[in-house]
Design an enzyme around this catalytic site. Sequence first.
Site, short mmCIF file in Angstrom:
data_model
loop_
_atom_site.label_atom_id
_atom_site.label_comp_id
_atom_site.label_asym_id
_atom_site.label_seq_id
_atom_site.Cartn_x
_atom_site.Cartn_y
_atom_site.Cartn_z
N HIS A 236 0.89 -1.14 0.02
CA HIS A 236 0.11 -0.05 0.19
C HIS A 236 0.89 1.19 -0.05
O HIS A 236 0.56 2.14 -0.82
CB HIS A 236 -0.85 -0.06 1.28
CG HIS A 236 -1.83 1.15 1.48
ND1 HIS A 236 -3.05 1.37 1.07
CD2 HIS A 236 -1.50 2.38 1.90
CE1 HIS A 236 -3.45 2.49 1.50
NE2 HIS A 236 -2.62 3.10 1.78
N GLU A 237 1.91 1.30 0.81
CA GLU A 237 2.73 2.38 0.92
C GLU A 237 3.39 2.58 -0.01
O GLU A 237 3.76 3.87 -0.64
CB GLU A 237 3.59 2.31 2.42
CG GLU A 237 2.97 2.20 3.42
CD GLU A 237 1.94 3.70 3.76
OE1 GLU A 237 1.94 4.69 3.40
OE2 GLU A 237 0.95 3.38 4.49
ZN LIG Z 1 -2.37 5.14 2.36
#
Ligand SMILES: [Zn+2]
Length: 186
Positions: free
Chosen positions: A122-123
């Site tokens: 996600h990051e």
């Molecule tokens: Zn995020």
Amino acid sequence: MHSRMFVHGFTAALTVALTLAGGQAYASPDSGDQLLAARVVTYDASASAEFRAAVDRGAAIWNESVDAVELRPAATGQRANIRILADNGWPRALTTSLGNGTVYIGREAVNEGYDTVRISAHELGHILGLPDRKPGPCTSLMSGSSAGVSCTNPYPNTAEKSEVEGNFGAALTGPAPAARAVEIVD
Ligand SMILES: [Zn+2]
């Protein structure tokens, strides 16, 4: 994974590139040629502590998912495009420009039970130009923590993959985007 080739006329050069890269073609960093295929973005996970394996898995998932960019561990002493650190806060990404920035794998979320590979992917998605899409379902990588701690899906969905392909496809052919520092928490 398909490769878009743009070669300056020499079959021999193409053959060498394919041989050196084990079947995939990349621009030689010290050649004056245009980028041959995927843009390579390097990452330094040496400060990611206990999350090192999760970070590598998150990067590998992006490499399996898109063609226009490849995340590759930086060589020792090489300045990386992305720095990835473990800390005690909430996971977040500080982006400076497309493909560049700093990721924090925050233990606060890990301690609440969020999946470390999903957090990592996600990051990294933020660094690849994706915003948060919250609230959202577990099938969306960028729904982040809004999908709940039971969600362990670390894969981008079709729309998320397309957006990253578009971001880097445009970056390969267009002018470099202006650097702009943005912090995205979660
Ligand atoms: Zn995020």
